[in-house]
Write an enzyme that holds these catalytic residues in place. Structure first.
Site, PDB file in Angstrom:
ATOM      1  N   LEU A   1      46.016  38.880  42.279  1.00  0.00           N
ATOM      2  CA  LEU A   1      45.381  39.147  43.749  1.00  0.00           C
ATOM      3  C   LEU A   1      43.887  39.986  43.575  1.00  0.00           C
ATOM      4  CD1 LEU A   1      48.550  40.542  45.440  1.00  0.00           C
ATOM      5  CD2 LEU A   1      47.387  38.282  46.009  1.00  0.00           C
ATOM      6  N   HIS A   2      44.009  40.824  42.673  1.00  0.00           N
ATOM      7  CA  HIS A   2      42.694  41.765  42.228  1.00  0.00           C
ATOM      8  C   HIS A   2      41.661  40.473  41.969  1.00  0.00           C
ATOM      9  CE1 HIS A   2      44.884  45.340  42.083  1.00  0.00           C
ATOM     10  NE2 HIS A   2      43.884  45.848  42.019  1.00  0.00           N
ATOM     11  N   GLU A   3      41.892  39.382  41.206  1.00  0.00           N
ATOM     12  CA  GLU A   3      40.893  38.412  40.768  1.00  0.00           C
ATOM     13  C   GLU A   3      40.423  37.759  41.992  1.00  0.00           C
ATOM     14  OE1 GLU A   3      38.104  36.662  38.384  1.00  0.00           O
ATOM     15  OE2 GLU A   3      39.545  38.310  38.073  1.00  0.00           O
TER      16      GLU A   3
END
Length: 589
Positions: free
Chosen positions: A514-516
C-alpha cells in the site's frame, strides 16, 4: 530589659504598645471597659422591663482561662504566628538535614511550651517566638548529615529526579536556535513560497483525477448490495466473497489506471491514491466483518467476552448492515467496520472552530517548510547513490531537520486535528487515533504490526473486539491502521494455523504494498523504495528488541527509532524519489 513590642487590637485601629506599660494603667482600662459594658446591659434590662418583656436569662460565667484568652487576643495572635513560623522553620530544617520525622514529631519541650502557652494570658507569652527555637533540632549540636544520599545527576539517582527545568531549557534553546535559522534563511534567500503553490492554472489538467475521486463511492454501494443479497440468502457465501474480491480489486486498480493515463501532478496523484487506499481498507473491513456476522447468525453462536458475558454492544453489532451504517462508516475516522459505534452527546462548536483554525495554520506551516527549506535542498542536491559518500551524508543531515519538523506537523495535522475534526462532526466517540509513539523503545511499538503472540494465545477463543481492548503491546503511531491489520490480517492468519512469524511478515507485506502504491504510482516509477523502507523494519524490530532486553529497558531503541525514521530513512527516501522523478522527466523530454 524591654521586651519586643506587641500588637494590640482596639475597636478603631491597630496600635503598637510596649510590654513595659504599667500594670495599673491596664487594670484601670479593664475596669472602665467592664463598667461601660455593665451600664449598657443595665440600660437594656430597663428598656425590656418598660416594654413588658422578660429579661434574658443570665449568661453562665466563663472560666478564668477563657476570660483571659478572650481578653488576650493579641497574645493568641502572637502565639499562632510564632508557632506557625516555628513549624515552617522546623520542617525546612528537617528537609535539609534529611530528618523526615522532624516536622511531624515535635519535641517534648515544644509540647510542654505549647500546652503552657494555651493556658497563659496576654502577658504570659513572653516565650512567644524565642522558645520554639530552643529545641535540640535547631542547636549547633544537632547532626545535619543523617542518611546516605546520592547526587541528583549520579547514575543511581538521575532517573528519580524531575527534569522539568532542563526540558524547559531545551525548549527555550530550540526556539532560539530555530528562530535564528529562520531569520538567517529569510535574510539570505528571501521568501521562496510561490503564489501558485497550492493551486494554479496547470492544476486544471487534473480534472480526471477529481472525477475519479468523486466516483469512488460506487464501490461501497456495490458492496452494500452484495451484503443485502447475501443476508437474504439470494446468493451463497462463495458468490458474495467472489463479488467482494472483484469490487475491492477494481476499486484499487481504477485510480491507478486514471493516474497513469493522465499527465497529472504528483501531489494530485498522491491524494487520489491515498483516498483510494482508505476506501479499499474500509471495503475489506466491511466485507470481512459482515461475512463473520453472517456465519455467527447462521450457526447460532454468540460473541462472548473472556468472562462469558454478552454485552449490549455485542448484540448491537450482530445485525445486517443498513445504508445509514455504511454511509457513517465511510465518513467516520476509522478503518474497522461495525454496525454501531460509541457516540458523544453533542458537538462542541467552539472547540471545533479552534481545531479548524489550528489545522489551517499547521497546513500553511507545512507548505512553508516544503517551499522554504526542503525544496531548495533537494533541488541543489545530487543523487545519493551516484554522488560521493560525504556529499550524500551532508545532504541527508541537512535535510533531516526540516524533515523532522515536516513529519511532526503532518502527524499533528492528520492524526490529531483532522481525525478529531471528523470525529467531532460525526460525534464519533473512540478518538484514540494514536498513542505515545515518541516514547517507543522498539520499532514494533511504532510499526503497523506487533508481536501479539502472547495476547493471541491467552485470548484465542475471544473475538477481536474484546482482545483489542485488553492488549498491552499495541502499535502507538497509527491506531486505525494497526487495528485494521490486527483484526483482518494478523488474527485471521493465526486462526488458520499460520505461524506468528509468517503472520507478521504478511502484515508488513500488505502495508509495504500500500505504501508503494501511494508513492510509486503518482511518481510513475516502480523503484520499490517505499516497499523496502517498510520491509526493512522487520530486522530493525529484532535489533531494537534485543537492545531493549540487553540494556534492561533503556531508551536505546527509542534513539534508534528516531535515527532511522527521521534522520536517515525519510530524507534518503525523499532524495531517491526526487532524483528518480527528475531523471524520468528528462528522459521523456
Amino acid at each position: 530589659t524591654a521586651s519586643p513590642p506587641l500588637l494590640v487590637s482596639t475597636e478603631s485601629s491597630w496600635s503598637w504598645r510596649g510590654q513595659h506599660a504599667d500594670g495599673g494603667e491596664r487594670g484601670r482600662a479593664a475596669k472602665a471597659s467592664r463598667r461601660g459594658r455593665s451600664s449598657r446591659s443595665n440600660g437594656g434590662l430597663r428598656r425590656r422591663a418598660a416594654a413588658g418583656r422578660a429579661p434574658p436569662p443570665p449568661a453562665a460565667p466563663l472560666p478564668r482561662g477563657r476570660r483571659r484568652r478572650r481578653r488576650g487576643f493579641a497574645g493568641a495572635l502572637r502565639r499562632r504566628l510564632s508557632s506557625g513560623a516555628a513549624a515552617a522553620a522546623r520542617a525546612s530544617f528537617a528537609a535539609d538535614s534529611g530528618d523526615e520525622s522532624g516536622p511531624s514529631e515535635p519535641s517534648s519541650s515544644s509540647r510542654r511550651r505549647g500546652a503552657s502557652a494555651d493556658d497563659s494570658s496576654a502577658g504570659g507569652d513572653r516565650a512567644g517566638g524565642r522558645g520554639d527555637f530552643s529545641a535540640f533540632t535547631f542547636r549547633a549540636a544537632a547532626p545535619v548529615h543523617r542518611k546516605i544520599k546520592e547526587s541528583p545527576l549520579s547514575s543511581d539517582a538521575i532517573f528519580k529526579q524531575s527534569h522539568a527545568g532542563l526540558f524547559n531549557l531545551c525548549i527555550v534553546v530550540l526556539v532560539a536556535v530555530n528562530s535564528r535559522l529562520i531569520i538567517e534563511n529569510l535574510m539570505k534567500y528571501g521568501l521562496l513560497i510561490r503564489p501558485g503553490f497550492w493551486f494554479n492554472a496547470t492544476s486544471l489538467r487534473d480534472w480526471p483525477l477529481l472525477m475519479c475521486c468523486l466516483s469512488l463511492p460506487i464501490f461501497p454501494l456495490g458492496a452494500f448490495a452484495v451484503e443485502k443479497l447475501a443476508f437474504h440468502n439470494l446468493i451463497t457465501d462463495v458468490a458474495a466473497t467472489s463479488l467482494h474480491i472483484f469490487l475491492t480489486t477494481a476499486e484499487i486498480v481504477y485510480p491507478v489506471v486514471v493516474i497513469l493515463k493522465c499527465d497529472s501532478a504528483a501531489l494530485s496523484g498522491f491524494l487520489l491514491m491515498f483516498i483510494a487506499c482508505i476506501v479499499w481498507l474500509k471495503l475489506v473491513s466491511f466485507a470481512h466483518t459482515n461475512h463473520d456476522i453472517r456465519k455467527l447468525i447462521k450457526s447460532g453462536k454468540k460473541v462472548h467476552h473472556v468472562d462469558n458475558e454478552l454485552t449490549t454492544a455485542d448484540i448491537d453489532n450482530l445485525q445486517a448492515p443498513t445504508l445509514g451504517c455504511l454511509i457513517y462508516f465511510m465518513m467516520a475516522p476509522t478503518l474497522c467496520y461495525q454496525p454501531s459505534y460509541p457516540r458523544t452527546t453533542y458537538i462542541r462548536k467552539g472547540w471545533l472552530v479552534r481545531q479548524i483554525i489550528l489545522y489551517l495554520i499547521f497546513t500553511g506551516l507545512q507548505g512553508f517548510i516544503v517551499e522554504q527549506y526542503i525544496n531548495p535542498i533537494v533541488v541543489n542536491s545530487q543523487h545519493p547513490l551516484k554522488g560521493g559518500l560525504l556529499n550524500a551524508v551532508e545532504t541527508v543531515l541537512k535535510l533531516s531537520l526540516p524533515n523532522v519538523y515536516m513529519w511532526l506537523c503532518m502527524f499533528y495535522c492528520l492524526f490529531h486535528l483532522w481525525l478529531n475534526i471528523l470525529a467531532e462532526i460525526l460525534r464519533f466517540g473512540d478518538r484514540e487515533f494514536y498513542k505515545d509513539w515518541w516514547n517507543a523503545k522498539t520499532i514494533d511499538e511504532v510499526s503497523i504490526a506487533d508481536d501479539l503472540y502472547d495476547v493471541c494465545c491467552s485470548c484465542w477463543c475471544a473475538r477481536m473486539g474484546s482482545v483489542l481492548e485488553k492488549m498491552e503491546h499495541v502499535s502507538t503511531f497509527s491506531q486505525p491502521v494497526h487495528k485494521w491489520i490486527v483484526r483482518h490480517i494478523y488474527f485471521p492468519c493465526m486462526r488458520n494455523g499460520i505461524s506468528k512469524e509468517v503472520a507478521v511478515f504478511i502484515s508488513f507485506f500488505v502495508s509495504a504494498v500500500l505504501h508503494e502504491l501511494c508513492v510509486a504510482v503518482p511518481c510513475r516509477i516502480p523503484k520499490f523504495w517505499a516497499f523496502l523502507g517498510i520491509m526493512l523494519q522487520i530486522p530493525l524490530i529484532i535489533l531494537t528488541s534485543y537492545l531493549k532486553n540487553k540494556f534492561n529497558d533503556t531508551m536505546v531503541g527509542n534513539m534508534i527509532f528516531w535515527f532511522f525514521f527521521c534522520i536517515y530513512g525519510q530524507p534518503m527516501c525523499i532524495l531517491l524519489y526526487y532524483h528518480d522523478v527528475m531523471n524520468r522527466i528528462e528522459k521523456t523530454r
